[in-house]
Design a protein around this motif. Structure first.
Motif, PDB file in Angstrom:
ATOM      1  N   THR A 112      23.124  -2.742 -27.213  1.00  0.00           N
ATOM      2  CA  THR A 112      23.503  -3.225 -28.533  1.00  0.00           C
ATOM      3  C   THR A 112      22.284  -3.501 -29.405  1.00  0.00           C
ATOM      4  N   MET A 113      21.225  -4.021 -28.804  1.00  0.00           N
ATOM      5  CA  MET A 113      20.042  -4.431 -29.562  1.00  0.00           C
ATOM      6  C   MET A 113      19.154  -3.271 -29.987  1.00  0.00           C
ATOM      7  N   ILE A 144      24.043  -7.197 -38.136  1.00  0.00           N
ATOM      8  CA  ILE A 144      23.251  -8.077 -37.267  1.00  0.00           C
ATOM      9  C   ILE A 144      21.763  -7.885 -37.530  1.00  0.00           C
ATOM     10  N   ALA A 145      21.349  -6.636 -37.676  1.00  0.00           N
ATOM     11  CA  ALA A 145      19.937  -6.343 -37.924  1.00  0.00           C
ATOM     12  C   ALA A 145      19.480  -6.953 -39.250  1.00  0.00           C
ATOM     13  N   GLU A 146      20.309  -6.845 -40.267  1.00  0.00           N
ATOM     14  CA  GLU A 146      19.947  -7.412 -41.563  1.00  0.00           C
ATOM     15  C   GLU A 146      19.877  -8.934 -41.494  1.00  0.00           C
ATOM     16  N   TRP A 147      20.752  -9.528 -40.662  1.00  0.00           N
ATOM     17  CA  TRP A 147      20.710 -10.990 -40.483  1.00  0.00           C
ATOM     18  C   TRP A 147      19.394 -11.413 -39.829  1.00  0.00           C
ATOM     19  N   VAL A 148      18.995 -10.690 -38.770  1.00  0.00           N
ATOM     20  CA  VAL A 148      17.720 -11.005 -38.113  1.00  0.00           C
ATOM     21  C   VAL A 148      16.561 -10.844 -39.091  1.00  0.00           C
ATOM     22  N   ALA A 169      15.374  -0.875 -33.870  1.00  0.00           N
ATOM     23  CA  ALA A 169      14.952   0.324 -34.605  1.00  0.00           C
ATOM     24  C   ALA A 169      14.991   0.071 -36.107  1.00  0.00           C
ATOM     25  N   PHE A 170      16.020  -0.626 -36.572  1.00  0.00           N
ATOM     26  CA  PHE A 170      16.135  -0.968 -37.990  1.00  0.00           C
ATOM     27  C   PHE A 170      15.002  -1.912 -38.405  1.00  0.00           C
ATOM     28  N   LEU A 171      14.719  -2.928 -37.580  1.00  0.00           N
ATOM     29  CA  LEU A 171      13.661  -3.897 -37.907  1.00  0.00           C
ATOM     30  C   LEU A 171      12.292  -3.219 -37.947  1.00  0.00           C
ATOM     31  N   ASN A 172      12.092  -2.216 -37.098  1.00  0.00           N
ATOM     32  CA  ASN A 172      10.809  -1.506 -37.082  1.00  0.00           C
ATOM     33  C   ASN A 172      10.516  -0.817 -38.404  1.00  0.00           C
TER      34      ASN A 172
END
Length: 587
Positions: free
Chosen positions: A494-495, A456-460, A500-503
């Motif tokens: 969940t988010m 999901i993080a990679e999709w965002v 944290a990944f996007l940061n």
């Protein structure tokens, strides 16, 4: 003759056993004998460069598996690092080919990869020392465990949203199924292994649990004083019978109290008083209750302890009480003003029906009915509450977890007030809520371990194309809309790993602005429907118990538009902050 046959059989068995050992262990010798000493170290990293824990590492010498000096398995720690020490027959190195392979459920196995061995000297016994150090990248893979964890997470969400069973039971059932599958099917086939019991326990954020418990105890003691009912009386007296002013004051009082307690507790205290005032004025209590719960969610957004999503975010991202106050108070105050104006006009017709005949007499009645019953306990409670809030403000400087501040204040208050702790634990601590958090942490951890959160993080990240502005908008609005229809507590949980990944992958996100996007979206988006936030559910339930039913569509009709307005204001606020960068996480 028979004796010789027995000896032959024993010898053959020993030779066969030695052959089996030779097939699995390459030239390994006891650690106390002479030989080449080899140290193999490195880190297993995911594609984003973060260490992967609990990866099983195997070292091969000339294609054969070797055991460590202590005959222990090699595995990565929390940071993804590993170290294995081996003893090989003298002269094996440096000519031998040394390789590393690795395995972890839900990850693509690392095929044997050659590492460079260099001589580093000799030890006191004259043995040659060799070392190899290298970092390795491993990737996620879709396994049955991924689909099972995803299905369970979605099922828990659906059950909570549809109210098919209590949310605590739904979360506990999800956690139990994850662990059951891991230790049944996952025992025989690692592709079905979702989450270990040790990781499930480690996933529980005890900082959140003890913070909530401490604040519940403080509020439970203050409830005994009648202070909250006294605040309602003062609100009416200050409004002097003007229902529009009264509604505005009640909203502001609810918002402020929610910022320093929590919005669920605040509504539990305000609902009975508000219904009593509405009955006295002969107006529908729903017009006051809905505006109050909206204000409670807005006010709770401004601080670390005001709304459960903020408690989760603060603990996960290591954000302090001061971080929330400094970065969110202004926009929350603006949203509160807009909400007050909106509801004064929205419920104008209901407010005009109020029968305000003898204001003085009504004030005297409320003064007598809603008074502080224990002045001494009130003073002690407020003093300890102020002390606790002070600890919240400076906990970042002290490097102290917020839960320590809450528990310290709660225990001091119980000690000096002599209030029965057993009574507090039995009647004031909401154990179903705490257990819900515990089970939810486990379910979310299962989704994270199997790769769902990362996907999901990679999709965002891919949709936003690494653009911080788009990421801010996406996190805010996705959180707001989703939180309106899904309880914002599990959604926030969940988010958090996604943000944290996007940061770490989007340039400029290191300021922490995405955490504020998540906080504002989850907390304010929860205002959209009656199931979006816990305070909403509590308000609807108690109102219905008192004989005032609030329908799903009726609630949405009153709250969805102002929710969109407040989120749009936050959007503008965050976009300004994206360019001028005043929102920076304090570390």
């Amino acid at each position: 003759m028979l004796k010789n046959v027995k000896i032959s059989i024993i010898m053959l068995s020993l030779i066969f056993l030695a052959g089996l050992l030779a097939g699995t262990t390459a030239m390994a010798v006891p650690s106390n004998q002479a030989g080449d000493r080899l140290s193999v170290a490195g880190t297993m990293k995911n594609p984003q460069g973060r260490g992967v824990k609990e990866v099983e590492v195997e070292v091969l010498v000339n294609g054969q598996h070797v055991q460590t000096m202590k005959d222990e398995d090699v595995a990565t720690g929390k940071s993804g690092a590993f170290l294995g020490e081996f003893v090989l027959p003298a002269g094996t190195l440096p000519a031998a080919k040394v390789e590393v392979k690795a395995f972890k459920p839900s990850w693509v196995p690392l095929e044997p990869t050659a590492v460079q061995v260099v001589e580093s000297g000799t030890d006191a016994a004259g043995n040659k020392l060799f070392q190899a150090q290298q970092n390795f990248n491993i990737k996620r893979q879709i396994t049955p465990a991924f689909w099972i964890a995803t299905f369970i997470l979605l099922l828990v969400y659906v059950i909570i949203a549809a109210e098919w069973m209590h949310r605590t039971l739904a979360a506990l059932l999800g956690a139990a199924i994850i662990l059951f599958i891991s230790y049944t099917a996952g025992t025989f086939d690692k592709s079905y292994f979702i989450l270990s019991f040790e990781d499930a326990i480690a996933a529980i954020d005890m900082n959140v649990i003890f913070l909530l418990m401490g604040m519940m105890i403080i509020v439970g003691v203050l409830k005994k004083t009648g202070m909250f009912q006294w605040l309602a009386y003062k609100s009416y007296a200050l409004a002097k019978g003007n229902i529009f002013v009264l509604a505005s004051i009640l909203m502001v009082v609810t918002a402020v109290v929610s910022a320093f307690l929590d919005n669920v507790t605040t509504m539990l205290l305000m609902i009975p008083v508000t219904i009593e005032i509405a009955v006295t004025l002969k107006i529908n209590p729903i017009s006051l209750l809905i505006s109050e719960v909206f204000a409670s969610n807005v006010g709770g957004t401004a601080t670390l302890i005001g709304d459960p999503p903020n408690i989760l975010i603060g603990s996960y991202a290591n954000l302090t009480f001061a971080d929330f106050v400094v970065n969110l108070t202004i926009i929350c105050a603006i949203c509160l003003v807009i909400a007050v104006i909106y509801y004064v006009f929205w419920y104008k017709k209901d407010f005009l029906k109020a029968e305000v005949k003898d204001v003085g007499r009504t004030i005297e009645y409320l003064k007598e009915e809603y008074r502080i019953t224990n002045v001494k306990l009130t003073v002690m409670g407020l003093a300890l509450l102020a002390f606790t809030i002070f600890l919240f403000i400076i906990h970042g400087v002290l490097h102290m977890e917020p839960s320590i501040a809450a528990l310290t204040g709660a225990m001091f208050l119980l000690a000096i007030s002599r209030v029965d702790i057993v009574e507090m634990l039995e009647h004031e601590v909401e154990w179903p809520t705490l257990i819900f958090f515990i089970a939810l942490f486990m379910v979310i951890s299962g989704a994270e371990e199997t790769g769902l959160i990362q996907i999901i993080a990679e999709w965002v990240r891919d949709v936003s194309q690494g653009n911080l502005t788009l990421a801010v908008i996406m996190v805010l609005w996705v959180s707001a809309i989703a939180s309106a229809f899904i309880d914002n507590i599990p959604f926030t949980a969940t988010m958090m790993p996604i943000v944290a990944f996007l940061n770490t992958t989007i340039p400029g996100a290191e300021t922490g602005i995405l955490w504020w996007s998540l906080a504002l979206g989850a907390c304010l988006g929860g205002n959209g429907t009656m199931i979006g936030a816990s305070a909403n559910v509590v308000t609807v339930g108690l109102a219905e118990k008192a004989g005032y039913r609030i329908t799903f569509l009726g609630y949405m009709k009153a709250c969805f538009v102002p929710m969109l307005i407040t989120v749009a204001l936050c959007n503008a606020f965050l976009l300004i902050a994206t360019f001028v960068r005043p929102l920076a996480m304090s570390r």
